[in-house]
Enzyme design. Structure first.
Site, short mmCIF file in Angstrom:
data_model
loop_
_atom_site.label_atom_id
_atom_site.label_comp_id
_atom_site.label_asym_id
_atom_site.label_seq_id
_atom_site.Cartn_x
_atom_site.Cartn_y
_atom_site.Cartn_z
N HIS A 58 1.30 -1.32 0.14
CA HIS A 58 -0.14 0.12 0.32
C HIS A 58 0.51 1.78 0.14
CE1 HIS A 58 -3.34 -2.03 0.30
NE2 HIS A 58 -3.74 -2.34 1.21
N HIS B 31 -9.95 3.18 0.15
CA HIS B 31 -9.63 1.40 1.70
C HIS B 31 -10.53 1.73 2.28
CE1 HIS B 31 -7.91 -1.51 3.95
NE2 HIS B 31 -7.08 -2.33 3.23
N GLU C 27 -11.37 -3.66 -2.01
CA GLU C 27 -10.24 -2.38 -3.46
C GLU C 27 -10.55 -3.25 -4.08
OE1 GLU C 27 -6.89 -2.94 -0.80
OE2 GLU C 27 -8.31 -4.10 0.95
#
Length: 347
Positions: free
Chosen positions: A107, A177, A312
């Site tokens: 991420h 997210h 996601e």
């Protein structure tokens, strides 16, 4: 309706102020967004009885978002999900990026987009967020410029349209997210009915890196027909045991219809709320929230396992090291685009 003016909301460790904005529609729905990480802080919307409640997990203040490792509601990048070993090769050059998930990249790394302060301005019914990611950010090549336009309509749809450019070849995969719990009166999401429009998912190794495509048929991962999340968690499936639940990328079916297409739908039976996710991305990561234990909640308590789920929309995990690596590369002169919609309504 026009976006509200900015409201003060804490500050970064270096003293720079943070703010939040509110989007409202004509049906008593409102969404709050911060310039810290482009974070979705809150989404309040009516249930089937007309009672307005919170459908997003969240922390109490800016400091908790900065200290958290849950990416709660944030925009993550430059690379959503994982890169094996924090390494990739691009145009004959080896790159090393932050390794912040065991030995892997996750991420965006140690100071990803979720921790950066975005420039934000309202434009009528849209909230426009912009970020410049400099050369070397997290170890990635090239300077990347990102724009995200967010709009809430009267049907309860939160529309997210991303564009990005780069002055050098670089991998790029962004995603929102948010963690959803469609019933704010219950502490977990195991009763939620989920449907995912995918015939295949990516099986993973112990580090949650994909090892190959697998059909969902006959497995715990088959949500082509809606099923409760909780009932599947107890299936004796080695893939579930690797990560304690679902944390896998699905491969939604392609559609002849104009993108984005519906990739998932979740219904909470008691509240009657329904979440529909539409996307033009090749992958959809379903995370059942099993590692949320101890994360601070906005009411001063802490969340437990399965307190929320995330869907996601993104490129495939570790795609930069796969056979379709080029599909995840943004090159100079090209424009990267992504379109995702989250809609919350009632049955």
């Amino acid at each position: 309706m026009p976006v509200s003016n900015a409201t003060a909301w804490g500050q970064l460790p270096d003293g720079r102020p943070l703010h939040r904005w509110t989007l409202r529609n004509a049906r008593d729905t409102q969404v709050e967004i911060s310039d810290l990480g482009g974070t979705l802080l809150s989404w309040q919307t009516p249930d089937r009885q007309g009672r307005v409640g919170e459908v997003l997990l969240g922390h109490a203040d800016a400091g908790q978002y900065i200290d958290s490792n849950a990416y709660m509601g944030a925009i993550v990048g430059r690379w959503a999900n994982r890169i094996r070993g924090g390494r990739f090769r691009l145009d004959g050059i080896d790159y090393k990026v932050d390794r912040n998930d065991g030995g892997n990249h996750l991420h965006g790394g140690n100071y990803g987009f979720h921790l950066q302060r975005w420039d934000v301005e309202p434009e009528g019914e849209n909230l426009v967020l912009r970020l410049v990611s400099p050369e070397g950010d997290g170890g990635f090549p090239g300077e990347v410029k990102v724009e995200l336009r967010v709009r809430l309509d009267d049907n309860g749809t939160l529309d997210l349209r991303y564009i990005a450019t780069s002055d050098a070849p670089t991998p790029l995969s962004l995603t929102a997210h948010p963690y959803f719990n469609l019933n704010d009166r219950r502490p977990d999401i195991r009763d939620h009915m989920i449907r995912i429009d995918a015939d295949e998912f990516l099986a993973i190794d112990a580090g949650a890196i994909p090892v190959g495509r697998q059909p969902v048929a006959g497995t715990a991962f088959d949500f082509r027909e809606a099923a409760p999340i909780g009932s599947r968690l107890h299936w004796p499936d080695p893939q579930l045991q690797l990560v304690g639940g679902f944390d896998h990328c699905y491969i939604p079916r392609p559609s002849m219809a104009q993108a984005p297409r519906v990739v998932a739908e979740v219904v909470e039976p008691s509240s009657g709320r329904r979440l529909t996710v539409e996307s033009d991305r090749p992958g959809l990561q379903f995370y059942s929230g099993q590692k949320l234990t101890g994360q601070p909640s906005r009411n001063g308590d802490t969340y437990g396992p399965f307190a929320g789920f995330a869907l996601e929309t993104q490129a495939f995990p570790d795609q930069v090291n796969g056979t379709d690596a080029e599909g995840a590369i943004l090159r100079p002169g090209a424009v990267w685009r992504q379109h995702t919609r989250y809609r919350v309504d009632t049955l």
